[in-house]
Design an enzyme around this catalytic site. Structure first.
Site: not given
Ligand SMILES: *Cc1c(COP(=O)(O)O)cnc(C)c1O
Length: 427
Positions: A144, A239, A267
């Site tokens: 994702y 990522d 995050k």
């Protein structure tokens, strides 16, 4: 466990907000039952509106590595708030955060701050396309990279959980430059690069997959991606929105010793406030406006409150032994869960890299999305609710990571293992 207030509020929420939530997986659709409305959080614990307490292994989906309401972070935010919440002009804080990030992740020679992981990935891909003057991108099934249009092809947990193969509302034309391969499948990547390498701007990958449950890279996977991108003058984008500052202070690239051209963070670097970042080699990053012709901007980018929270978090993470302690506690948890599953005769496949872990309710090895999705999600749902009823808050989906924070104590871990014993027995 009484959850009347959560139930009542969820009913009203569903009248006002699609599905009652502002991000789909929060709605508990794949495990059933009612999401808990959270009132406050502290350390390893969540407290819901009905007064129930949970040991939290979701940690806001990764950011809260110091636990909730960590005093140095909250103290810094309070101080910063008094100086105003946004200026739309540069601050010393942004320079300081960029310096901290580059020290931790030296491949990020220049860094741009944005407000979410989605935005950071989208921007990194734009600059990769600008740099290579190519349109194609290659991503992996089950990875994702945020919800931007052309990255929603085979995009992992959120949509997998809901069983949506590809989002409605994404023009086929937008997705036609996106090629996908199974995670850990070098042969398919080799074939795609042989056929289309000269059109591929970048390969983007979660160096440790966290969005189909935790799936670590096979030992030769990341080196092969590095090699194939070099051979084809394509860029390699890691990522590290989950793995950055999670598995090591330098992220997965430090752990595995592979240097990507561009890295995306999110995050943890926001310390619980909205921050994303992308960065890489100077010659690539200097293509971004105002130095170059690749446009990217943001009204709240580098927001002083968010940057303060991130900076305070990164400063704590430099503490000696911190990652070693997280590793030991996480290993103890995984070992305990494994033993209890075995004792109850429930087959599980456990994956763990540092403090990110998943127990798949599966018997066969899980190496990619195809093998992950063979997990018994119904059984996971039962396990999830058994744990929730005992005050253990796991992700409401089989295809997510569990995270530990530095606030999780060995008593928390022991309580969790005891709860798992009861939960496994009930299956
Ligand atoms: C969470 C996540 C994103 C998206 O970040 P948001 O802040 O939710 O937009 C991108 N990539 C990975 C690997 C993620 O886990």
């Amino acid at each position: 466990m009484k959850i009347t207030r959560s139930i009542k509020l969820f009913e009203e929420a569903q009248q006002l907000i699609p599905g009652g939530v502002n991000s789909p997986v929060r709605a508990f659709r794949s495990v059933g039952g009612h999401p808990r409305f959270i009132h406050r959080a502290k350390g390893s614990k969540l407290y819901d509106l009905d007064g129930n307490t949970y040991i939290d292994y979701v940690l806001s989906w990764g950011p809260m590595i110091l636990g909730h309401a960590s005093p140095p972070v909250i103290g810094a935010i309070k101080k910063a708030a008094g100086r105003g919440t946004s200026y739309g002009a540069p601050t010393e804080l942004e320079v300081e955060l960029a310096r901290h990030i580059r020290t931790a992740v030296p491949s990020m020679e220049k860094i741009r701050l944005v407000s979410s992981g989605t935005e950071a990935v989208m921007s990194a891909i734009r600059v990769a396309r600008g740099f290579t003057k190519r349109d194609g991108i290659l991503k992996f099934e089950g990875c994702y990279h945020g919800h931007s249009d052309y990255l929603l092809a085979k995009a992992g947990s959120g949509m997998m959980t809901l069983g949506i193969p590809d989002s409605l509302g994404v023009p086929a034309d937008f997705a036609k430059h996106t090629f996908t391969a199974p995670y850990n499948d070098i042969r398919t990547v080799q074939r795609l690069m042989r056929e289309r390498g000269k059109h591929i701007a970048c390969i983007i990958v979660e160096p440790i997959a966290g969005n189909m449950g935790v799936v670590p890279p096979a030992h030769d996977f990341l080196p092969a991606l590095r090699q194939l991108t070099l051979e084809n003058d394509s860029l390699l984008i890691f990522d590290e929105v989950i793995s950055g500052f999670r598995v090591d202070y330098g992220g997965a690239q430090a752990l595995y010793g592979i240097t990507p051209d561009l890295t995306v963070l999110g995050k943890i670097i926001g310390g619980g406030l909205p921050v994303g970042a992308y960065g890489g080699r100077t010659e690539i990053m200097d293509l971004i406006a105002p130095t170059g012709p690749v446009y990217q901007a943001g009204t709240l980018s580098g927001n002083p409150l968010a940057v303060t929270a991130g900076l305070a978090t990164l400063k704590q993470l430099r503490a000696k032994q911190l990652y070693k302690n997280l590793e030991e506690r996480s290993a103890a948890l995984a070992e305990g869960i494994g033993k209890e599953a075995q004792r109850a005769g429930i087959p599980i496949i456990q994956h763990r890299v540092g403090s990110m872990l998943t127990a798949f309710f599966a018997s066969d090895p899980v190496v990619d999305w195809n093998s992950a999705k063979r997990s018994d999600t119904k059984r996971y749902g039962q396990f999830f609710h058994q744990m929730l009823d005992q005050g253990i808050y796991l992700a409401p989906s089989q295809f997510e990571a569990a995270f530990l924070s530095t606030a999780h104590t060995s008593a928390d871990v022991e309580r969790t293992i005891r709860a798992a014993r009861v939960a496994f027995k009930s299956l």
